[in-house]
Structure formats: C-alpha cells, structure tokens
Write a protein that holds these residues in place. Structure first.
Motif, PDB file in Angstrom:
ATOM      1  N   GLN A   1       0.871  -1.171   0.000  1.00 53.39           N
ATOM      2  CA  GLN A   1       0.000   0.000   0.000  1.00 53.39           C
ATOM      3  C   GLN A   1       0.908   1.221   0.000  1.00 53.39           C
ATOM      4  O   GLN A   1       1.607   1.472   0.974  1.00 53.39           O
ATOM      5  CB  GLN A   1      -0.902   0.010   1.240  1.00 53.39           C
ATOM      6  N   SER A   2       0.904   1.957  -1.122  1.00 52.83           N
ATOM      7  CA  SER A   2       1.792   3.102  -1.280  1.00 52.83           C
ATOM      8  C   SER A   2       1.076   4.399  -0.971  1.00 52.83           C
ATOM      9  O   SER A   2      -0.049   4.615  -1.422  1.00 52.83           O
ATOM     10  CB  SER A   2       2.321   3.156  -2.716  1.00 52.83           C
ATOM     11  N   ARG A   3       1.758   5.258  -0.256  1.00 54.18           N
ATOM     12  CA  ARG A   3       1.244   6.593   0.045  1.00 54.18           C
ATOM     13  C   ARG A   3       2.285   7.602  -0.394  1.00 54.18           C
ATOM     14  O   ARG A   3       3.389   7.643   0.156  1.00 54.18           O
ATOM     15  CB  ARG A   3       0.946   6.739   1.534  1.00 54.18           C
TER      16      ARG A   3
END
Length: 164
Positions: A138-140
């Motif tokens: 999960q990239s932010r």
C-alpha cells in the motif's frame, strides 16, 4: 540499559546532532568547558555507542530525488526466514531510506525516495514485488512534509537544559 548522561553531555549531544560540523572548541565554548574535557566526553559517548556517526544532510529536491513514498508492505509468508531475507534485500536498495517492522495488518513500513512516479513504479515492480516475498504493498505518496528532523528529543533526558 541507557547510559547515564549529565546535563553537559546532553548539551553536547544537542549541539552536535543539530550541527555535526561544529569544532570541539566551538562545542566546548557553548557548554562551558575547555576543549580537552569536551573532547573526552565526546570520545566517551562515541565509544559507548551513544554517538553512532556523523552525517551531512542533503536537499533531496535540489538533487532531483524529491519523490517520496511511504509504503506498507505485507509479506506473502511472514516466516523468520522470509523476514530475514526481506530485510537483507531492503538493505541493498538505495531507494529505501527507512525500513521498520511494525505491528498490525502489515509487516513493514518503508520510506522510499526516488526521482518520480515512473522510477517508483519500476522500484515497486522490479524490487519489491519482484522479490517474490511480498503479497501486498500500500503506497502513500508524500505530498508535503510538515516536520522532518533527525534530532532526538533530548528534553526527555532528566537534568537536561537546552544549549543556547
């Protein structure tokens, strides 16, 4: 167990963590010591491992490395061996500035810096997912950094009075 530090040790640490380029004479003057005792204190804290090293901080934007991502990583099988293998890989990837094992639904949180979205996509596909160890990322993308410091909160050490 933490080392016992007095107020002068804490002042020295405060000064050098904010500016590692200060000379021993400058530090000594600011904490009210002569150079020799100040140098001995610094040497003692280096030998005790309190001072791990000294670095120069670089401006990532000026170097074209302003694209930053915080990614939550879940391993496909979080066994002791896979955790070790993943950590060994991460240490080799220069894009990864930090890697932390965390509690909760994911195994790691990593901080990555690179040139742009395309470079991050390549990193994600070739390294993270290409490792064969990762089941989910999960990239932010970091939009703005409100605070970033490398300085530890020395005010939490008893008897500490900030150096001026």
């Amino acid at each position: 167990m933490p080392q016992t530090l007095d107020a002068i040790d804490a002042k020295i640490l405060d000064l050098i963590q904010k500016d590692a380029a200060l000379s021993v004479a400058e530090i000594a003057d600011r904490v009210g010591l002569s150079s020799s005792p100040c140098w001995r204190r610094i040497k003692r804290m280096e030998e005790a491992g309190i001072i791990e090293g000294r670095v120069t901080l670089l401006d990532r934007d000026a170097l074209g490395l302003g694209f930053e991502v915080v990614a939550s990583v879940k391993l496909a099988l979080p066994s002791k061996e896979n955790l070790h293998r993943f950590e060994q890989l991460v240490r080799k990837w220069p894009e990864v500035l930090e890697c932390m094992t965390v509690t909760g639904a994911v195994d790691y949180v990593i901080r990555i810096t690179t040139t742009d979205m395309h470079a991050y996509d390549s990193f994600l596909r070739e390294k993270l997912l290409g490792s064969g160890l990762v089941s989910d990322v999960q990239s932010r993308i970091v939009i703005n950094v409100a605070k970033r410091t490398t300085a530890l909160p020395l005010g939490l050490i008893s008897d500490y009075v900030p150096a001026s």
